[in-house]
Every structure is written in structure tokens, then in C-alpha cells.
Motif scaffolding. Structure first.
Motif, PDB file in Angstrom:
ATOM      1  N   GLY A  12      -4.474  11.345 -17.840  1.00  0.00           N
ATOM      2  CA  GLY A  12      -4.895  12.135 -16.705  1.00  0.00           C
ATOM      3  C   GLY A  12      -3.965  12.242 -15.517  1.00  0.00           C
ATOM      4  O   GLY A  12      -4.370  12.740 -14.468  1.00  0.00           O
ATOM      5  N   TYR A  20     -10.695  10.555  -9.664  1.00  0.00           N
ATOM      6  CA  TYR A  20     -11.188   9.786 -10.810  1.00  0.00           C
ATOM      7  C   TYR A  20     -12.023   8.589 -10.363  1.00  0.00           C
ATOM      8  O   TYR A  20     -13.060   8.290 -10.959  1.00  0.00           O
ATOM      9  N   TYR A  73     -10.384  13.074 -18.152  1.00  0.00           N
ATOM     10  CA  TYR A  73      -9.628  14.093 -17.411  1.00  0.00           C
ATOM     11  C   TYR A  73      -8.284  14.378 -18.062  1.00  0.00           C
ATOM     12  O   TYR A  73      -7.804  15.514 -18.038  1.00  0.00           O
ATOM     13  N   ARG A  79      -5.349  12.685  -7.754  1.00  0.00           N
ATOM     14  CA  ARG A  79      -6.101  12.544  -9.009  1.00  0.00           C
ATOM     15  C   ARG A  79      -6.777  11.178  -9.089  1.00  0.00           C
ATOM     16  O   ARG A  79      -7.926  11.076  -9.504  1.00  0.00           O
ATOM     17  N   ARG A 132      -8.889  16.943 -20.558  1.00  0.00           N
ATOM     18  CA  ARG A 132      -9.134  18.237 -19.905  1.00  0.00           C
ATOM     19  C   ARG A 132      -7.845  18.886 -19.432  1.00  0.00           C
ATOM     20  O   ARG A 132      -7.632  20.079 -19.635  1.00  0.00           O
TER      21      ARG A 132
END
Length: 102
Positions: A19, A51, A69, A47, A72
Motif C-alpha cells: 500500500g 491506513y 489498500y 497513506r 486496491r
């Protein structure tokens, strides 16, 4: 986000499996290298905060949210962008339908 996308388009950075962004091709020019490091560090800091908030909100571990993530971000990457595979190696994301048998 425009700066991040420009660095992805230049194949300097990529999306990791957990992520975060990572510099894949270290720039030779000192000024550009410093710029890239600043952008990646700032984005990864944002980020991390996202998270951590999400993990607390849903009662999940931070590492679980990072992996979620990460998938994603890699799934949303444009064809040709650098993405990290589960084994840690790097590849360019394929065109939709590329590499699949019909």
C-alpha cells in the motif's frame, strides 16, 4: 496527486504490495532525486495516516489494512505503471485482457 502520477508515468516509482509508494528507478540527478524522495515520503506519510485511521475504525490490524489498500492501488494502476507482485518483484501492469488466454 498530479506529482505522484507524473512519477508513475515516468516509471520512477511504483505501488508496493503493502500500500505504499516505492522508488523503483533511483534518479541520477541529485535535485530530481531529492524531489522524488520528498514526494514519495509525503504521499506515504498521508497513506499511513489514512491506513491507521481506517484500521482503528474497522478494528483491523494496520498490516491488514495496508495489504488491502495495496491491492486496491495496484488494481487501480494504469497499464504500464510499475506494481509490486506478491513475491516482491516488480512488473509493469498489463493492458486489460493482456496475457490472458481466450
Amino acid at each position: 496527486m498530479g506529482e505522484v502520477q507524473a512519477l508513475k508515468n515516468a516509471r520512477v516509482i511504483g505501488e508496493t504490495r503493502n500500500g505504499y509508494l516505492q522508488i523503483v528507478t533511483e534518479p541520477k540527478d541529485a535535485g530530481y532525486r531529492s524531489y522524488v524522495h520528498r514526494i514519495v515520503e509525503a504521499e506515504n506519510r498521508s497513506r499511513y495516516l489514512l491506513y491507521a485511521h481506517e484500521a482503528k475504525k474497522i478494528g483491523e490490524s494496520l498490516s491488514g489494512v495496508e495489504i488491502l489498500y495495496g491491492k486496491r492501488w495496484r488494481d487501480d494502476a494504469f497499464p504500464g505503471e510499475l506494481v509490486q507482485k506478491p513475491d516482491g518483484s516488480w512488473s509493469q501492469k498489463e493492458e486489460p485482457g493482456e496475457g490472458r488466454s481466450r
